[in-house]
Design an enzyme around this catalytic site. Structure first.
Site, mmCIF file in Angstrom:
data_model
loop_
_atom_site.group_PDB
_atom_site.id
_atom_site.type_symbol
_atom_site.label_atom_id
_atom_site.label_comp_id
_atom_site.label_asym_id
_atom_site.label_seq_id
_atom_site.Cartn_x
_atom_site.Cartn_y
_atom_site.Cartn_z
ATOM 1 N N TRP A 156 57.945 47.210 -53.571
ATOM 2 C CA TRP A 156 58.179 46.249 -52.490
ATOM 3 C C TRP A 156 56.918 45.504 -52.067
ATOM 4 C CZ3 TRP A 156 54.562 47.947 -49.251
ATOM 5 C CH2 TRP A 156 54.236 49.311 -49.307
ATOM 6 N N ASN A 157 55.749 45.952 -52.520
ATOM 7 C CA ASN A 157 54.526 45.460 -51.865
ATOM 8 C C ASN A 157 54.176 44.025 -52.216
ATOM 9 O OD1 ASN A 157 53.864 46.372 -54.462
ATOM 10 N ND2 ASN A 157 51.736 46.651 -53.886
ATOM 11 N N LYS A 180 65.954 45.744 -60.983
ATOM 12 C CA LYS A 180 66.306 46.391 -59.712
ATOM 13 C C LYS A 180 65.212 46.113 -58.704
ATOM 14 C CE LYS A 180 65.708 50.238 -57.614
ATOM 15 N NZ LYS A 180 65.561 49.790 -56.216
ATOM 16 N N GLU A 254 53.276 50.165 -64.618
ATOM 17 C CA GLU A 254 52.183 49.697 -63.747
ATOM 18 C C GLU A 254 52.240 50.570 -62.500
ATOM 19 O OE1 GLU A 254 49.968 47.620 -64.608
ATOM 20 O OE2 GLU A 254 50.884 46.616 -66.318
ATOM 21 N N GLU A 391 46.393 58.106 -53.140
ATOM 22 C CA GLU A 391 46.617 56.709 -52.765
ATOM 23 C C GLU A 391 47.258 56.674 -51.382
ATOM 24 O OE1 GLU A 391 49.687 54.678 -54.992
ATOM 25 O OE2 GLU A 391 48.401 52.931 -55.208
ATOM 26 N N GLY A 464 48.868 53.812 -65.564
ATOM 27 C CA GLY A 464 49.879 53.062 -66.297
ATOM 28 C C GLY A 464 49.722 53.028 -67.795
HETATM 29 P P1 NAD Z 1 58.157 53.913 -55.789
HETATM 30 O O1 NAD Z 1 57.729 54.480 -57.087
HETATM 31 O O2 NAD Z 1 58.639 54.820 -54.745
HETATM 32 O O3 NAD Z 1 59.332 52.848 -56.020
HETATM 33 C C1 NAD Z 1 59.199 51.805 -56.950
HETATM 34 C C2 NAD Z 1 60.571 51.417 -57.454
HETATM 35 O O4 NAD Z 1 61.126 52.540 -58.139
HETATM 36 C C3 NAD Z 1 61.566 51.044 -56.356
HETATM 37 O O5 NAD Z 1 62.386 49.978 -56.781
HETATM 38 C C4 NAD Z 1 62.394 52.313 -56.208
HETATM 39 O O6 NAD Z 1 63.695 52.069 -55.749
HETATM 40 C C5 NAD Z 1 62.412 52.818 -57.634
HETATM 41 N N1 NAD Z 1 62.659 54.263 -57.759
HETATM 42 C C6 NAD Z 1 62.345 55.240 -56.889
HETATM 43 N N2 NAD Z 1 62.775 56.433 -57.347
HETATM 44 C C7 NAD Z 1 63.363 56.203 -58.531
HETATM 45 C C8 NAD Z 1 63.993 57.026 -59.493
HETATM 46 N N3 NAD Z 1 64.136 58.342 -59.308
HETATM 47 N N4 NAD Z 1 64.478 56.455 -60.623
HETATM 48 C C9 NAD Z 1 64.349 55.131 -60.830
HETATM 49 N N5 NAD Z 1 63.782 54.290 -59.940
HETATM 50 C C10 NAD Z 1 63.286 54.815 -58.813
HETATM 51 O O7 NAD Z 1 56.930 53.033 -55.282
HETATM 52 P P2 NAD Z 1 56.822 52.161 -53.965
HETATM 53 O O8 NAD Z 1 56.559 53.027 -52.814
HETATM 54 O O9 NAD Z 1 57.963 51.222 -53.889
HETATM 55 O O10 NAD Z 1 55.552 51.277 -54.294
HETATM 56 C C11 NAD Z 1 54.263 51.696 -54.096
HETATM 57 C C12 NAD Z 1 53.643 52.167 -55.388
HETATM 58 O O11 NAD Z 1 53.711 51.146 -56.374
HETATM 59 C C13 NAD Z 1 52.176 52.487 -55.224
HETATM 60 O O12 NAD Z 1 51.870 53.662 -55.918
HETATM 61 C C14 NAD Z 1 51.490 51.295 -55.871
HETATM 62 O O13 NAD Z 1 50.191 51.571 -56.313
HETATM 63 C C15 NAD Z 1 52.425 50.991 -56.984
HETATM 64 N N6 NAD Z 1 52.257 49.615 -57.452
HETATM 65 C C16 NAD Z 1 51.613 49.413 -58.631
HETATM 66 C C17 NAD Z 1 51.379 48.130 -59.079
HETATM 67 C C18 NAD Z 1 50.659 47.865 -60.361
HETATM 68 O O14 NAD Z 1 50.683 46.731 -60.811
HETATM 69 N N7 NAD Z 1 50.011 48.841 -60.960
HETATM 70 C C19 NAD Z 1 51.821 47.037 -58.313
HETATM 71 C C20 NAD Z 1 52.474 47.289 -57.111
HETATM 72 C C21 NAD Z 1 52.696 48.581 -56.686
#
Ligand code: NAD
Length: 495
Positions: A156-157, A180, A254, A391, A464
């Site tokens: 979402w960020n 998604k 990522e 993090e 990643g």
């Molecule tokens: P998250 O992993 O909780 O969720 C990310 C996505 O995965 C969401 O759409 C969520 O609904 C989905 N998801 C959650 N559980 C799942 C499952 N069991 N199976 C399939 N999909 C699932 O992360 P977040 O809190 O939304 O985002 C923050 C994280 O994302 C931080 O760790 C941040 O560093 C990382 N991030 C990385 C990058 C990059 O380019 N490396 C960019 C943005 C954010």
């Protein structure tokens, strides 16, 4: 086609060229983190919805892969042009659902997405193969072919950036996609799909809304999905890899970061203090995977640097994300607010911890109603504190002093993450020597920008697998290479 329900807050999702509700009609609220009001309801997709969407993407694939690559690219450029006409509307929507400030974050994010669509839109002709020198009697050549249905899952960020860096290269390469959106910030991604639908055949782009454990997991379990492209936490990234294992699905990840920001004693102090603020992504409330949240300061400049840094940080204006004067908005939701609060509490309980600024949410006035958190700097840290290792994903910087170059490189690398790093110093030989020793995929020297179209962007270690944003990333992540070898011997000789 209507994309909202009877109540204009009722949004639909985009599947097979149609705007639809979830099969069982369930919805999820989307909150404005500034005042905790519900701004919209989105369908709560579950496995059956996911299957329907993947089927639509699979049905569209044979046709889309036949469209000439330059034509596919042209569609992306038209999408970029159409988004450009709506920057303001999209940016305000983005600020409303994410809590990211309109001026410093949301508007630049939409502009960045336009750039990404244009960049990949121009790369259709680059989907080329090569011929291999196996002699006069052999024609050996490679072809780049699309993979099939891409299952994209995003955080979402920076939802519009993340959606764009998946949609644009996947589609340019001839794949179709089911994306998604993140449950906390699906609205602007849906709005982008609404614009894109005018330039794409039905089923080529599909956007689902729903929870990770439901819609996300179902996408990973659908056997017709032939490529996973995930952006999110390292924890969920592991689940994606596990889901990929049985079918050996090619997977790009990522993930998170705990990025070092190293300041050498000869650094330009003004530029480096501004740079440390930019690196920490304070105006994104630190909610960035590339946030330079571990500040390593040489002991000889430590105190003077922090004086300057703290003065500058205290001028960051927190406020309503959609106000033009606001520099920094809110955290995304109550859960993150609670987590940031508990990380800071634990950090401040460490021996020698020194709070230099922030350390709490605003407790009075309108800001106390939203998920605000004051930009926070904690000095006196060591690299083994939990707050220095995990993090935090909030506006929290820890400061660690150093004396010896080898020691600071060792501390910087002493993390399971390896996404980004920042180096500040006038002596370019020292800065580059350090950059080369750091275990991270993206190092910035004397600057602290965000990734842009063309970057080779992606993490080392548990940050990643694979790259995004570039031509090479598109080729590696979204195409298969086929080698065709033709025996040219024999045949009649005409004389
Ligand atoms: P998250 O992993 O909780 O969720 C990310 C996505 O995965 C969401 O759409 C969520 O609904 C989905 N998801 C959650 N559980 C799942 C499952 N069991 N199976 C399939 N999909 C699932 O992360 P977040 O809190 O939304 O985002 C923050 C994280 O994302 C931080 O760790 C941040 O560093 C990382 N991030 C990385 C990058 C990059 O380019 N490396 C960019 C943005 C954010």
């Amino acid at each position: 086609m209507d994309r909202t329900g009877a109540d204009s807050r009722d949004q639909k999702m985009f599947v097979g060229g149609n705007w639809i509700d979830a099969i069982d009609g369930e919805r999820l609220p989307v909150e404005n983190p500034f005042d905790c009001s519900v701004v919209a309801y989105v369908p709560r997709a579950r496995a059956r919805d996911v299957d329907r969407s993947v089927a639509a993407a699979a049905a569209a694939f044979p046709g889309w892969r036949q469209v000439l690559p330059r034509e596919r690219g042209r569609a992306l450029i038209k999408i970029a042009d159409a988004i450009e006409k709506e920057i303001e509307r999209l940016a305000r929507l983005l600020a409303t659902e994410t809590g990211n400030a309109l001026r410093t974050q949301a508007r630049p994010e939409i502009r960045g997405a336009i750039d990404i669509f244009r960049y990949f839109g121009g790369l259709g002709s680059e989907l080329r193969g090569s011929t291999l020198p196996f002699g006069e009697d052999v024609l050996s050549y490679t072809r780049r072919e699309p993979i099939g249905v891409v299952g994209g899952i995003i955080a979402w960020n920076a939802p519009v950036t993340l959606a764009s860096v998946k949609i644009a290269p996947a589609l340019c390469a001839g794949n179709t996609i089911v994306l998604k959106a993140a449950e906390d910030a699906p609205l602007t991604v849906l709005a982008i799909a609404e614009i894109a639908q005018n330039f794409l055949p039905a089923g080529v782009l599909n956007v689902l809304t729903g929870l990770g454990e439901e819609a996300g997991a179902a996408l990973l379990n659908n056997p017709q999905v032939q490529k996973f492209s995930f952006t999110g936490s390292t924890e969920v990234g592991r689940l994606v890899l596990q889901a990929a294992a049985p079918r050996i699905v090619p997977t790009s990840l990522e993930l998170g970061g705990k990025n070092p920001c190293i300041v050498f004693p000869d650094a330009d102090q003004d530029a480096a203090t501004d740079g440390a603020i930019a690196a920490m992504r304070f105006t994104r409330q630190g909610q960035s995977c590339t946030a330079g949240s571990r500040l390593f300061l040489h002991h000889s400049i430590h105190d003077a640097f922090l004086d300057k840094l703290v003065k500058k940080v205290s001028t960051i204006h927190l406020g309503n994300p959609i106000d033009e004067e606001t520099d920094a908005g809110t955290l995304i939701n109550a859960k993150r607010h609670t987590m940031v609060t508990s990380y800071v509490k634990e950090g401040l309980a460490q021996r020698d911890a020194k709070l230099l600024t922030g350390g709490s949410p605003p407790t009075e006035g309108p800001l106390s109603k939203g998920y605000f958190y004051k930009p926070t700097i904690i000095a006196g840290a060591t690299n083994d504190w939990r707050i220095a290792r995990e993090e935090v994903f909030g506006p929290v910087m820890v400061v660690i002093p150093w004396k010896d170059e080898d020691e600071v490189v060792k501390m910087a690398n002493d993390t399971h993450y390896g996404l980004a790093a920042f180096v500040w110093g006038r002596d370019i030989a020292v800065a580059l020597r350090t950059a080369h020793r750091l275990e991270a995929g993206w190092i910035q020297v004397n600057q602290a920008g965000g990734p842009a179209a063309g970057h080779s962007y992606g993490g080392y270690k548990q940050s990643g697998i694979g790259k995004e944003y570039s031509l090479e990333a598109m080729l590696d992540s979204y195409t298969l290479t086929k080698n065709v070898v033709v025996n040219l011997q024999g045949g009649p000789k005409y004389s």
